[in-house]
Design an enzyme around this catalytic site. Structure first.
Site, PDB file in Angstrom:
ATOM      1  CG  MET A  98      -1.851  -1.237   1.237  1.00 12.09           C
ATOM      2  SD  MET A  98      -2.810  -1.483  -0.296  1.00 12.09           S
ATOM      3  CE  MET A  98      -3.937  -0.097  -0.177  1.00 12.09           C
ATOM      4  CG  HIS A 117      -6.577  -1.955  -9.216  1.00 10.38           C
ATOM      5  ND1 HIS A 117      -6.297  -1.107  -8.173  1.00 10.38           N
ATOM      6  CD2 HIS A 117      -7.758  -1.536  -9.744  1.00 10.38           C
ATOM      7  CE1 HIS A 117      -7.262  -0.203  -8.076  1.00 10.38           C
ATOM      8  NE2 HIS A 117      -8.158  -0.444  -9.018  1.00 10.38           N
ATOM      9  CD  GLN A 181     -12.564 -16.162  -9.591  1.00  7.86           C
ATOM     10  OE1 GLN A 181     -11.940 -16.462 -10.618  1.00  7.86           O
ATOM     11  NE2 GLN A 181     -13.204 -17.056  -8.863  1.00  7.86           N
TER      12      GLN A 181
END
Length: 204
Positions: A98, A117, A181
């Site tokens: 981050m 992302h 995912q």
């Protein structure tokens, strides 16, 4: 041996997915690819504790470089760059790291710095991607693995995964569905990076 360095800031679940895939698929023995280090900008990152608790991953170095100890973003990035380069990385993987990286840092690893992302880029760059997708009435959301460029959440797309946005979804619901995912596509995208590179080398 082709070395990978992974950068994290927190739980590092995508890091864990890559580390486990590398171990289970025997990347080192079969392909000459190894994860040599995981570096965090936060000492309390639980991803480091998880990695240190797994004896089968004892050959992966864990390191901390606290960004709060530096006067500027550029100073931190220069120190991080030096720490990474000790491992002679073939690829640097951002897995929940981050920090917005300086142009000098990105340029140093041009073509060998990738990120994941939690949106279907180019949609919803930046933060709060899941709530923004819900607020926009999107029927689908997802995740994108991309090469890192100086422009935030841009760069060549390497892989994407799509999930439905359900009528009753909260941002947390959607985030959890997307994360499952991410854990699938990120290890595959890392491996595909090396396969594509090898194919290009053989074609020359």
């Amino acid at each position: 041996m082709k070395n990978i360095v992974i950068l994290i800031s927190g739980a590092g679940s995508n890091m864990a997915a890559i580390v486990q895939a590398a171990h289970q698929q025997r990347w080192s023995e079969r392909l000459g690819i190894q994860i040599s280090a995981v570096i965090s900008n936060k000492a309390q990152a639980s991803g480091l504790a998880w990695l240190q608790s797994c004896s089968e991953f004892a050959d992966i170095q864990t390191e901390v470089l606290e960004h709060t100890q530096f006067a500027s973003r550029e100073d931190f990035d220069q120190a991080l760059l030096k720490r990474i380069d000790v491992h002679a990385p073939h690829l640097v993987v951002l897995a929940g790291f981050m920090r917005i990286l300086s142009p000098t840092f990105v340029a140093h690893y041009a073509g060998r710095l990738i990120n994941i992302h939690p949106s279907l880029l180019p949609a919803f760059t930046g933060l709060n991607t899941h709530q923004r997708a819900i607020d926009a009435g999107c029927k689908f959301a997802g995740a994108t693995v991309h090469q890192v460029t100086p422009e935030l959440d841009h760069g060549h797309i390497l892989a994407q995964a799509v999930v439905p946005v359900l009528a009753q979804d909260t941002a947390a619901d959607l985030a959890a569905r997307v994360l499952t995912q991410e854990h699938l596509i990120y290890p595959k995208a890392v491996l595909d990076f090396f396969k594509l590179e090898e194919a290009s080398r053989q074609a020359m």
